[in-house]
Design an enzyme around this catalytic site. Sequence first.
Site, PDB file in Angstrom:
ATOM      1  N   ALA A 261       0.866  -1.181   0.000  1.00 16.78           N
ATOM      2  CA  ALA A 261       0.000   0.000   0.000  1.00 16.78           C
ATOM      3  C   ALA A 261       0.901   1.229   0.000  1.00 16.78           C
ATOM      4  O   ALA A 261       2.113   1.112   0.211  1.00 16.78           O
ATOM      5  CB  ALA A 261      -0.897  -0.011   1.235  1.00 16.78           C
ATOM      6  N   LYS A 262       0.281   2.383  -0.210  1.00 13.65           N
ATOM      7  CA  LYS A 262       1.066   3.626  -0.315  1.00 13.65           C
ATOM      8  C   LYS A 262       1.975   3.827   0.897  1.00 13.65           C
ATOM      9  O   LYS A 262       3.098   4.274   0.775  1.00 13.65           O
ATOM     10  CB  LYS A 262       0.114   4.814  -0.431  1.00 13.65           C
ATOM     11  CG  LYS A 262      -0.490   4.965  -1.810  1.00 13.65           C
ATOM     12  CD  LYS A 262      -0.610   6.441  -2.191  1.00 13.65           C
ATOM     13  CE  LYS A 262      -1.080   6.601  -3.616  1.00 13.65           C
ATOM     14  NZ  LYS A 262      -2.549   6.463  -3.749  1.00 13.65           N
ATOM     15  N   ARG A 263       1.471   3.471   2.083  1.00 14.41           N
ATOM     16  CA  ARG A 263       2.250   3.733   3.289  1.00 14.41           C
ATOM     17  C   ARG A 263       3.560   2.934   3.356  1.00 14.41           C
ATOM     18  O   ARG A 263       4.432   3.242   4.152  1.00 14.41           O
ATOM     19  CB  ARG A 263       1.405   3.492   4.542  1.00 14.41           C
ATOM     20  CG  ARG A 263       1.001   2.064   4.733  1.00 14.41           C
ATOM     21  CD  ARG A 263       0.249   1.846   6.041  1.00 14.41           C
ATOM     22  NE  ARG A 263      -0.054   0.444   6.236  1.00 14.41           N
ATOM     23  CZ  ARG A 263      -1.012  -0.229   5.601  1.00 14.41           C
ATOM     24  NH1 ARG A 263      -1.782   0.409   4.727  1.00 14.41           N
ATOM     25  NH2 ARG A 263      -1.212  -1.512   5.829  1.00 14.41           N
ATOM     26  N   GLY A 265       5.706   2.893   1.060  1.00 16.04           N
ATOM     27  CA  GLY A 265       6.683   3.550   0.195  1.00 16.04           C
ATOM     28  C   GLY A 265       6.196   3.541  -1.249  1.00 16.04           C
ATOM     29  O   GLY A 265       5.271   2.807  -1.589  1.00 16.04           O
TER      30      GLY A 265
END
Length: 332
Positions: A261-263, A265
């Site tokens: 997921a975006k979190r 990286g």
Amino acid sequence: MTQIPPPGSPRGRLAPSPTGALHLGNARTFMIAWLSVRSRGGTLLLRMEDLDHPKNKPGAAGAALDDLRWLGLDWDEGPDIGGPHAPYTQTQRRTHYARALETLRARGLAYPCVCSRRDVEVGQSAPHAEDGLFYPGLCRGRFADYEAARRVLHPGRLPAWRFRVPEGETVRFEDGFHGPCAQQVDALSGDFVLARDPDGAGYMLAVVVDDAAMGVTEVVRGDDLLPATPRQLLLYRALGLVPPAFIHVPLVVSEEGRRLAKRHGDTRISALRAAGLAPEQVIGLLAWWCGWAAWGERLTLRELLPRFDLATLRREPAVLTKQVKAAMKIQD
Ligand code: GLU
């Protein structure tokens, strides 16, 4: 790599959804699908799976093709080059889905459903199937026809179509990577959605109709879709179609074992390109994750081709470790 395929050679597909940018996770899956077919001199098609309108991102379809080409993947048929099964974009194939829905309806295997998501959620503490809610068949046998179902809804809302899942049957199949699989679909998902409205074919129906119409003989995809395969096999049978071989491969996950997921990286291929990485470095990493290359090795897809072997593909999910992030200049 355009060539005349030998008879009986595999026919695979790359099926990106333009719901986001291509990242290391889906790039790895596409690479395995490509290697599997190309290592046996087969043909590949690319199909754009853009039915999920609200989630589609403008420009994502073109960007995905561009990223795949940058990595060195190619295809013999697709939205950009055409081919004998055009169109290769799902939103342009609605007549195929409508025809299949009509076949299922005529065989008594599809029924209209007026349940909202809330109606279905009532009494369910957790979703049964990993990718959706269990549907307890509330509208099964309830309406004489679609029109009767429409009359009970507020104007502006339309009934969905659901598939009548056989009761008490365990669907079995042999996955090319996971081995024997079995699932009792009526207990896990229940009667699933075929179309959100008469023109709104959903993923399950569209993917089956398209893979069959396009002559696909093998489907290589992430193992998040393994639980959906028994539902698709029921549709193949109900429509009198021959299913392909299924090969579900492990996903790339974060250090905590979560789906990327975006979190975790910026793992988008476009970001790696912008950071100045070469395609050979990215292919090297994807191959290392598979167990087919040494750490830090740089190689092209052509160089990787002779090393492809499903039997040696690592069984554990590939992990986006700190070491990987540093090597790929991935920002948090
Ligand atoms: N378009 C789907 C995805 O991007 C893949 C569907 C499939 O391989 O069956 O997740």
